[in-house]
Design an enzyme around this catalytic site. Structure first.
Site, PDB file in Angstrom:
ATOM      1  N   CYS A  45     -44.528  12.183  -8.890  1.00 38.68           N
ATOM      2  CA  CYS A  45     -43.627  11.057  -9.089  1.00 38.68           C
ATOM      3  C   CYS A  45     -44.275   9.985  -9.970  1.00 38.68           C
ATOM      4  O   CYS A  45     -45.409  10.133 -10.433  1.00 38.68           O
ATOM      5  CB  CYS A  45     -43.261  10.461  -7.742  1.00 38.68           C
ATOM      6  SG  CYS A  45     -44.709   9.902  -6.854  1.00 38.68           S
ATOM      7  N   CYS A  87     -46.165  21.593  -2.867  1.00 42.08           N
ATOM      8  CA  CYS A  87     -46.135  20.391  -2.028  1.00 42.08           C
ATOM      9  C   CYS A  87     -45.627  19.188  -2.802  1.00 42.08           C
ATOM     10  O   CYS A  87     -45.587  18.074  -2.281  1.00 42.08           O
ATOM     11  CB  CYS A  87     -47.523  20.096  -1.473  1.00 42.08           C
ATOM     12  SG  CYS A  87     -48.093  21.382  -0.362  1.00 42.08           S
ATOM     13  N   ASP A  90     -46.876  17.527  -5.471  1.00 47.42           N
ATOM     14  CA  ASP A  90     -47.829  16.745  -6.267  1.00 47.42           C
ATOM     15  C   ASP A  90     -49.010  17.631  -6.631  1.00 47.42           C
ATOM     16  O   ASP A  90     -49.518  18.356  -5.779  1.00 47.42           O
ATOM     17  CB  ASP A  90     -48.419  15.579  -5.447  1.00 47.42           C
ATOM     18  CG  ASP A  90     -47.418  14.465  -5.225  1.00 47.42           C
ATOM     19  OD1 ASP A  90     -46.765  14.059  -6.187  1.00 47.42           O
ATOM     20  OD2 ASP A  90     -47.310  14.018  -4.077  1.00 47.42           O
ATOM     21  N   CYS A 132     -50.642   9.146  -3.421  1.00 44.96           N
ATOM     22  CA  CYS A 132     -50.893   9.384  -4.857  1.00 44.96           C
ATOM     23  C   CYS A 132     -52.273   8.870  -5.250  1.00 44.96           C
ATOM     24  O   CYS A 132     -52.982   9.505  -6.032  1.00 44.96           O
ATOM     25  CB  CYS A 132     -49.826   8.696  -5.708  1.00 44.96           C
ATOM     26  SG  CYS A 132     -48.172   9.309  -5.385  1.00 44.96           S
TER      27      CYS A 132
END
Ligand code: FES
Length: 280
Positions: free
Chosen positions: A61, A35, A37, A105
């Site tokens: 990221c 996915c 992350d 995140c």
């Protein structure tokens, strides 16, 4: 290019506490490489049961790295009770903010912490214990509900920004909408948006209203995601339907049926409506 704060850039370029603690007191792993992350968090407690050290390994990221780094800095020195109250908003605020599209995140960091604390306490917090709503990203109803509650989310797009759910094929959008509506109503504690007035209906009126609601509110939303539904029969307050298209083989069909179709019919027709699926 994302508009990152100086603090995000700093924690991305100089991440704190990278690595893994040997023989940790607690560890939590969330996300998946598939996915895009993933985060592994480990922590060690001191003799006063405060978090002495915390480390992370992440795949993701710049904002995923910065959020993980910030999380480890935030929780160091905290008791587990204090750490358990850290929210994704705390992580974002620590970094001076994150673009809304990257808030997932910060949510991933909070989830990893929650799993790690549960791991220390010997509690299991497995995805299998909850209903997967978004199959593209493996996001459960629990994660979506928590993100909506903590961040006051109102739209599917926002849920996607915060959890990634709904960011793929889009089949889960009706389910996410139903969850948003349910949680919003709970938050409002009964002070929800005005609903259509429900009068006592004759059988003919009820059947007509069910058909109208299906045609106006429900079927278009299902069709937008490749699904469909046929009305098979109505007996008293029971509405028998058959799911079609992508809905017919969707593993979360039960949620669509109860949290979307039944909820909409209750909203527009009557509080006692029960929807049941028939294979026809
Ligand atoms: S099932 Fe959620 S985006 Fe595909």
């Amino acid at each position: 290019m994302w508009d990152y704060t100086e603090k995000v850039k700093d924690h991305f370029l100089n991440p704190r506490n990278v690595g893994e603690i040997e023989a940790p007191d607690g560890f939590g792993e969330v996300g998946s490489l598939a996915c895009g992350d993933a985060l592994r968090l480990t922590f060690k407690l001191d003799e006063k049961k405060r978090i002495k050290d915390a480390k992370f390994k992440t795949f993701g990221c710049a904002s995923a790295i910065a959020s993980s780094s910030a999380l480890t800095e935030i929780i160091k020195g905290m008791t587990l009770e204090e750490a358990g109250k850290v929210t994704n908003q705390d992580i974002a605020e620590y970094l001076g903010g994150l673009p809304e599209e990257k808030m997932h995140c910060s949510v991933m960091g909070r989830e990893a912490l929650e799993v790690a604390i549960s791991n220390y306490r010997g509690q299991k917090l497995e995805k299998e214990d909850f209903e997967v709503v978004c199959n593209c990203f493996g996001v459960t109803d629990r994660e979506i509900i928590k993100a909506i509650r903590e961040n006051h989310l109102k739209t599917v797009e926002q849920v996607t920004y915060y959890t990634k759910a709904g960011g793929g094929c889009g089949q889960c959008h009706p389910k996410i909408e139903a969850i948003i509506e349910k949680v919003s109503n709970e938050i409002d504690k009964g002070v929800s948006r005005p609903k259509p007035e429900k009068k006592k209906l004759t059988n003919i009126q009820k059947i007509k209203l069910i058909e109208e609601t299906l045609g106006r509110e429900i079927i278009p939303a299902l069709k937008a995601d490749g699904g469909d539904l046929d009305l098979i029969d109505i007996e008293g307050n029971k509405v028998y339907v058959a799911l079609r298209g992508s809905c017919s083989f969707c593993p979360s069909a039960e949620i669509t049926l109860k949290q979307y179709v039944e909820a909409k019919l209750r909203e527009f027709v009557g509080d006692d409506i029960v929807v049941e699926e028939v294979r026809a």
